[in-house]
Design a protein around this motif. Structure first.
Motif, short mmCIF file in Angstrom:
data_model
loop_
_atom_site.label_atom_id
_atom_site.label_comp_id
_atom_site.label_asym_id
_atom_site.label_seq_id
_atom_site.Cartn_x
_atom_site.Cartn_y
_atom_site.Cartn_z
N VAL A 15 0.81 -1.17 0.08
CA VAL A 15 -0.10 -0.10 -0.03
C VAL A 15 0.78 1.12 -0.05
O VAL A 15 0.51 2.14 -0.86
N GLY A 16 1.67 1.22 0.87
CA GLY A 16 3.01 2.43 0.86
C GLY A 16 3.28 2.49 -0.45
O GLY A 16 3.78 3.78 -0.85
N ALA A 17 3.93 1.46 -1.13
CA ALA A 17 4.40 1.55 -2.64
C ALA A 17 3.77 2.02 -3.54
O ALA A 17 3.98 2.71 -4.42
N ALA A 18 2.40 1.66 -3.33
CA ALA A 18 1.43 2.22 -4.29
C ALA A 18 1.16 3.57 -4.23
O ALA A 18 1.01 4.64 -5.12
N ILE A 19 0.81 4.30 -3.03
CA ILE A 19 0.75 5.56 -2.58
C ILE A 19 2.06 6.38 -3.32
O ILE A 19 1.97 7.57 -3.87
N ALA A 24 4.79 9.72 -7.14
CA ALA A 24 6.07 10.21 -7.83
C ALA A 24 5.56 10.53 -9.42
O ALA A 24 6.36 11.04 -10.15
N SER A 25 4.56 9.68 -9.79
CA SER A 25 4.17 9.90 -11.36
C SER A 25 3.38 10.83 -11.46
O SER A 25 2.69 10.85 -12.68
N ARG A 26 2.94 11.85 -10.61
CA ARG A 26 1.96 12.94 -10.80
C ARG A 26 2.26 13.76 -11.98
O ARG A 26 3.46 13.76 -12.27
#
Length: 57
Positions: A15-19, A24-26
């Motif tokens: 979940v932390g990696a997905a957030i 980061a890709s915004r």
């Protein structure tokens, strides 16, 4: 209970990696456009003041 803890650790990591991946890709190009426009105005202003010659005392 210990087995549940060992299963929750990778879940929280995923979940932390997905957030973090979403953050980061915004899209960050909106600020760049304003900065480049401001820099272009700055260059134009410097070219206008530089061509007038030396200031009179």
């Amino acid at each position: 209970m210990a087995a549940l803890a060992w299963l929750l650790i990778p879940l929280f990591a995923a979940v932390g990696a997905a957030i973090w991946g979403g953050w980061a890709s915004r899209n960050r190009t909106t600020g760049d456009v304003a900065e480049l426009a401001g820099y272009a105005r700055f260059r134009d202003a410097m070219e206008k003041t530089g061509s007038a010659g030396p200031p009179s005392p």
